[in-house]
Design a protein around this motif. Structure first.
Motif, PDB file in Angstrom:
ATOM      1  N   GLU A 173      -3.670  26.820 -37.961  1.00 27.72           N
ATOM      2  CA  GLU A 173      -4.601  27.900 -37.652  1.00 27.72           C
ATOM      3  C   GLU A 173      -5.813  27.386 -36.886  1.00 27.72           C
ATOM      4  OE1 GLU A 173      -5.665  30.012 -41.151  1.00 27.72           O
ATOM      5  OE2 GLU A 173      -3.621  30.724 -41.556  1.00 27.72           O
ATOM      6  N   ALA A 174      -6.309  26.205 -37.277  1.00 29.10           N
ATOM      7  CA  ALA A 174      -7.471  25.633 -36.603  1.00 29.10           C
ATOM      8  C   ALA A 174      -7.151  25.308 -35.139  1.00 29.10           C
ATOM      9  CB  ALA A 174      -7.940  24.380 -37.330  1.00 29.10           C
ATOM     10  N   VAL A 175      -5.987  24.698 -34.902  1.00 25.90           N
ATOM     11  CA  VAL A 175      -5.586  24.347 -33.540  1.00 25.90           C
ATOM     12  C   VAL A 175      -5.395  25.611 -32.702  1.00 25.90           C
ATOM     13  CG1 VAL A 175      -3.717  23.359 -32.152  1.00 25.90           C
ATOM     14  CG2 VAL A 175      -4.563  22.137 -34.171  1.00 25.90           C
ATOM     15  N   GLU A 176      -4.723  26.598 -33.256  1.00 26.09           N
ATOM     16  CA  GLU A 176      -4.523  27.848 -32.527  1.00 26.09           C
ATOM     17  C   GLU A 176      -5.856  28.497 -32.189  1.00 26.09           C
ATOM     18  OE1 GLU A 176      -2.552  32.317 -33.088  1.00 26.09           O
ATOM     19  OE2 GLU A 176      -2.278  30.784 -34.648  1.00 26.09           O
ATOM     20  N   PHE A 177      -6.760  28.567 -33.165  1.00 24.50           N
ATOM     21  CA  PHE A 177      -8.064  29.195 -32.942  1.00 24.50           C
ATOM     22  C   PHE A 177      -8.854  28.429 -31.885  1.00 24.50           C
ATOM     23  CE2 PHE A 177     -12.590  29.720 -33.805  1.00 24.50           C
ATOM     24  CZ  PHE A 177     -12.709  31.105 -33.876  1.00 24.50           C
ATOM     25  N   ALA A 178      -8.836  27.099 -31.977  1.00 21.94           N
ATOM     26  CA  ALA A 178      -9.583  26.282 -31.018  1.00 21.94           C
ATOM     27  C   ALA A 178      -9.083  26.514 -29.595  1.00 21.94           C
ATOM     28  CB  ALA A 178      -9.474  24.809 -31.390  1.00 21.94           C
ATOM     29  N   LEU A 179      -7.777  26.491 -29.416  1.00 24.34           N
ATOM     30  CA  LEU A 179      -7.218  26.649 -28.073  1.00 24.34           C
ATOM     31  C   LEU A 179      -7.457  28.049 -27.528  1.00 24.34           C
ATOM     32  CD1 LEU A 179      -3.859  24.696 -28.502  1.00 24.34           C
ATOM     33  CD2 LEU A 179      -5.886  23.953 -27.233  1.00 24.34           C
ATOM     34  N   ARG A 180      -7.418  29.031 -28.385  1.00 29.01           N
ATOM     35  CA  ARG A 180      -7.665  30.410 -27.934  1.00 29.01           C
ATOM     36  C   ARG A 180      -9.136  30.634 -27.577  1.00 29.01           C
ATOM     37  NH1 ARG A 180      -3.945  34.542 -28.920  1.00 29.01           N
ATOM     38  NH2 ARG A 180      -2.045  33.914 -30.029  1.00 29.01           N
ATOM     39  N   ASN A 181     -10.004  29.725 -28.036  1.00 29.36           N
ATOM     40  CA  ASN A 181     -11.444  29.921 -27.832  1.00 29.36           C
ATOM     41  C   ASN A 181     -12.082  28.847 -26.963  1.00 29.36           C
ATOM     42  OD1 ASN A 181     -12.598  32.300 -29.639  1.00 29.36           O
ATOM     43  ND2 ASN A 181     -10.908  31.346 -30.767  1.00 29.36           N
ATOM     44  N   GLY A 182     -11.288  28.250 -26.071  1.00 28.15           N
ATOM     45  CA  GLY A 182     -11.880  27.399 -25.045  1.00 28.15           C
ATOM     46  C   GLY A 182     -11.624  25.919 -25.132  1.00 28.15           C
ATOM     47  N   TYR A 183     -11.013  25.445 -26.217  1.00 28.59           N
ATOM     48  CA  TYR A 183     -10.672  24.021 -26.295  1.00 28.59           C
ATOM     49  C   TYR A 183      -9.452  23.731 -25.424  1.00 28.59           C
ATOM     50  CZ  TYR A 183     -13.721  22.961 -30.323  1.00 28.59           C
ATOM     51  OH  TYR A 183     -14.795  22.748 -31.156  1.00 28.59           O
ATOM     52  N   HIS A 184      -9.418  22.505 -24.901  1.00 31.86           N
ATOM     53  CA  HIS A 184      -8.252  22.065 -24.137  1.00 31.86           C
ATOM     54  C   HIS A 184      -7.841  20.649 -24.536  1.00 31.86           C
ATOM     55  CE1 HIS A 184      -8.350  25.493 -21.354  1.00 31.86           C
ATOM     56  NE2 HIS A 184      -9.668  25.386 -21.436  1.00 31.86           N
ATOM     57  N   HIS A 185      -8.336  20.177 -25.671  1.00 34.27           N
ATOM     58  CA  HIS A 185      -8.143  18.777 -26.067  1.00 34.27           C
ATOM     59  C   HIS A 185      -7.897  18.741 -27.571  1.00 34.27           C
ATOM     60  CE1 HIS A 185     -10.176  14.488 -26.227  1.00 34.27           C
ATOM     61  NE2 HIS A 185      -8.947  14.489 -26.705  1.00 34.27           N
ATOM     62  N   ILE A 186      -6.719  18.265 -27.981  1.00 33.74           N
ATOM     63  CA  ILE A 186      -6.351  18.165 -29.391  1.00 33.74           C
ATOM     64  C   ILE A 186      -5.994  16.717 -29.699  1.00 33.74           C
ATOM     65  CG2 ILE A 186      -4.788  18.948 -31.205  1.00 33.74           C
ATOM     66  CD1 ILE A 186      -6.550  21.181 -30.120  1.00 33.74           C
ATOM     67  N   ASP A 187      -6.599  16.181 -30.755  1.00 32.24           N
ATOM     68  CA  ASP A 187      -6.343  14.790 -31.149  1.00 32.24           C
ATOM     69  C   ASP A 187      -5.568  14.774 -32.463  1.00 32.24           C
ATOM     70  OD1 ASP A 187      -7.208  11.775 -30.746  1.00 32.24           O
ATOM     71  OD2 ASP A 187      -7.436  12.249 -32.884  1.00 32.24           O
ATOM     72  N   ALA A 188      -4.443  14.052 -32.470  1.00 30.13           N
ATOM     73  CA  ALA A 188      -3.578  13.989 -33.640  1.00 30.13           C
ATOM     74  C   ALA A 188      -3.165  12.540 -33.891  1.00 30.13           C
ATOM     75  CB  ALA A 188      -2.341  14.877 -33.437  1.00 30.13           C
ATOM     76  N   ALA A 189      -2.352  12.338 -34.922  1.00 31.31           N
ATOM     77  CA  ALA A 189      -1.801  11.021 -35.215  1.00 31.31           C
ATOM     78  C   ALA A 189      -0.635  11.186 -36.174  1.00 31.31           C
ATOM     79  CB  ALA A 189      -2.856  10.093 -35.831  1.00 31.31           C
ATOM     80  N   LEU A 190       0.375  10.360 -36.007  1.00 31.05           N
ATOM     81  CA  LEU A 190       1.520  10.381 -36.909  1.00 31.05           C
ATOM     82  C   LEU A 190       1.063  10.166 -38.346  1.00 31.05           C
ATOM     83  CD1 LEU A 190       4.647  10.452 -37.187  1.00 31.05           C
ATOM     84  CD2 LEU A 190       4.590   7.961 -36.992  1.00 31.05           C
ATOM     85  N   ARG A 191       0.127   9.243 -38.536  1.00 38.59           N
ATOM     86  CA  ARG A 191      -0.326   8.885 -39.878  1.00 38.59           C
ATOM     87  C   ARG A 191      -1.039  10.037 -40.583  1.00 38.59           C
ATOM     88  NH1 ARG A 191       0.862   6.432 -44.410  1.00 38.59           N
ATOM     89  NH2 ARG A 191      -0.979   5.687 -45.564  1.00 38.59           N
ATOM     90  N   TYR A 192      -1.596  10.962 -39.839  1.00 38.44           N
ATOM     91  CA  TYR A 192      -2.298  12.079 -40.476  1.00 38.44           C
ATOM     92  C   TYR A 192      -1.347  12.989 -41.232  1.00 38.44           C
ATOM     93  CZ  TYR A 192      -6.007  10.821 -37.131  1.00 38.44           C
ATOM     94  OH  TYR A 192      -6.953  10.161 -36.390  1.00 38.44           O
ATOM     95  N   GLY A 193      -0.067  12.920 -40.904  1.00 44.12           N
ATOM     96  CA  GLY A 193       0.929  13.696 -41.621  1.00 44.12           C
ATOM     97  C   GLY A 193       0.943  15.179 -41.295  1.00 44.12           C
ATOM     98  N   ASN A 194       0.288  15.565 -40.204  1.00 44.04           N
ATOM     99  CA  ASN A 194       0.213  17.000 -39.884  1.00 44.04           C
ATOM    100  C   ASN A 194       0.568  17.305 -38.426  1.00 44.04           C
ATOM    101  OD1 ASN A 194      -2.068  16.066 -38.540  1.00 44.04           O
ATOM    102  ND2 ASN A 194      -3.515  16.907 -40.036  1.00 44.04           N
ATOM    103  N   GLU A 195       1.302  16.405 -37.779  1.00 45.73           N
ATOM    104  CA  GLU A 195       1.672  16.649 -36.379  1.00 45.73           C
ATOM    105  C   GLU A 195       2.471  17.939 -36.211  1.00 45.73           C
ATOM    106  OE1 GLU A 195       2.061  12.436 -33.973  1.00 45.73           O
ATOM    107  OE2 GLU A 195       3.680  13.005 -35.330  1.00 45.73           O
ATOM    108  N   ALA A 196       3.359  18.221 -37.161  1.00 41.49           N
ATOM    109  CA  ALA A 196       4.175  19.438 -37.042  1.00 41.49           C
ATOM    110  C   ALA A 196       3.290  20.683 -37.074  1.00 41.49           C
ATOM    111  CB  ALA A 196       5.211  19.487 -38.159  1.00 41.49           C
ATOM    112  N   GLU A 197       2.269  20.664 -37.927  1.00 39.28           N
ATOM    113  CA  GLU A 197       1.340  21.795 -37.973  1.00 39.28           C
ATOM    114  C   GLU A 197       0.544  21.896 -36.680  1.00 39.28           C
ATOM    115  OE1 GLU A 197      -1.022  23.298 -41.174  1.00 39.28           O
ATOM    116  OE2 GLU A 197      -0.139  21.818 -42.528  1.00 39.28           O
ATOM    117  N   VAL A 198       0.121  20.760 -36.156  1.00 41.66           N
ATOM    118  CA  VAL A 198      -0.584  20.759 -34.871  1.00 41.66           C
ATOM    119  C   VAL A 198       0.299  21.388 -33.804  1.00 41.66           C
ATOM    120  CG1 VAL A 198      -1.516  19.296 -33.033  1.00 41.66           C
ATOM    121  CG2 VAL A 198      -2.041  18.777 -35.427  1.00 41.66           C
ATOM    122  N   GLY A 199       1.576  21.013 -33.803  1.00 39.04           N
ATOM    123  CA  GLY A 199       2.496  21.570 -32.835  1.00 39.04           C
ATOM    124  C   GLY A 199       2.662  23.077 -32.973  1.00 39.04           C
ATOM    125  N   ARG A 200       2.688  23.552 -34.213  1.00 39.24           N
ATOM    126  CA  ARG A 200       2.810  24.997 -34.416  1.00 39.24           C
ATOM    127  C   ARG A 200       1.572  25.717 -33.893  1.00 39.24           C
ATOM    128  NH1 ARG A 200       5.028  23.385 -39.433  1.00 39.24           N
ATOM    129  NH2 ARG A 200       3.165  23.967 -40.599  1.00 39.24           N
TER     130      ARG A 200
END
Length: 292
Positions: A29-56
């Motif tokens: 939800e955070a990634v979707e909201f950020a991108l819909r509101n002007g962000y164009h840069h997302i930082d992730a990592a395999l170790r964070y354990g949430n890449e799949a959520e970032v992708g969604r």
């Protein structure tokens, strides 16, 4: 949004959304909201354990892929399995390529490591060999740029002096804020065309930065928040900044840090003399990474 041009010609947006320690079922939800509101840069990592959520979140935003700069990172236990690591991340994220792929730490661990200080690093492999394999990812088209994270000048010296190194890291992502400006590292990277990305630019959890009176005074005078002043200071230094949050109001607030901090206010922040590394990292690593 302001951007910085990397050594390979690609542009990295000045403000990004960090996803470290973002709780489950909140990141998408955070990634979707950020991108819909002007962000164009997302930082992730395999170790964070949430890449799949970032992708969604990326998919749900509806923002075209070519308008999003996506970074993720190779974890310590994948140093001798670089292709496997990047393909796992791409599958998790639901992407065909990465804009930036980083070596998360200059520490090579076996596949079955416990990720604690008790681990024994690989005896026959280290980050110089990892970098040689990372370079092949650029040629394969899986990634557009490669870089490192948590590398000191000593690590970079050894990497750049290696005969196998043919690509200079485009980025070094490290902890940067007024209490830990890492001036010598900044000067070193600037001379070599290595862009710095600031993680924890607001000082991480329960940051003491918010209570510093000089920052409060600058923020009040500009009718900005302390967070926005901190981000504007980092951007003026020449760094991209990736504050982490899953709160909608703070996502919007942080985007407001992309403004020009003028000389007088910049000088006030520069005069902060309290010095403290707020992200240690030594409690789960078997070797000392930060030599300062």
């Amino acid at each position: 949004m302001k951007t910085f041009t990397l050594s390979n010609g690609h542009k990295i947006p000045a403000v990004g959304l960090g996803t470290w320690r973002s709780g489950p079922n909140k990141v998408a939800e955070a990634v979707e909201f950020a991108l819909r509101n002007g962000y164009h840069h997302i930082d992730a990592a395999l170790r964070y354990g949430n890449e799949a959520e970032v992708g969604r979140g990326i998919k749900a935003s509806g923002v075209p892929r070519d308008q999003i700069f996506v970074t993720t990172k190779l974890w310590n236990t994948y140093h001798n399995r670089v292709v496997q690591g990047v393909r796992e991340s791409l599958e998790n994220l639901g992407l065909e390529y990465l804009d930036l792929y980083l070596i998360h730490w200059p520490v090579s661990l076996p596949e079955d490591a416990s990720n604690t200080a008790a681990d024994i690093p690989l005896a026959d492999w280290d980050y110089v060999q990892t970098w040689a394999d990372m370079q092949q990812l650029v040629h394969s088209g899986l990634v557009r740029a490669i870089g490192v994270s948590n590398f000191t000048t000593a690590h970079l010296d050894r990497l750049l002096d290696a005969p196998s190194t043919t690509i200079v890291p485009a980025v070094n992502q490290v902890e940067l804020h007024p209490m830990n400006p890492q001036s010598s590292l900044f000067e070193y990277c600037d001379k070599r065309g290595i862009h710095l990305t600031a993680y924890s630019p607001l000082g991480s959890v329960d940051s003491p930065l918010y209570s510093l009176h000089p920052l409060q005074e600058v923020a009040a005078g500009l009718q900005k928040t302390v967070a926005q002043v901190l981000l504007a200071w980092g951007i003026r230094k020449g760094w991209s900044v990736i504050p982490k949050t899953v709160t909608s109001s703070r996502i919007l607030e942080n985007l407001g840090g992309d403004f020009e901090l003028l000389d007088n206010d910049f000088a006030v922040v520069e005069r902060i003399t309290d010095r403290k590394r707020l992200i240690d990292g030594q409690d789960f690593l078997p070797v000392c990474v930060f030599d300062d």
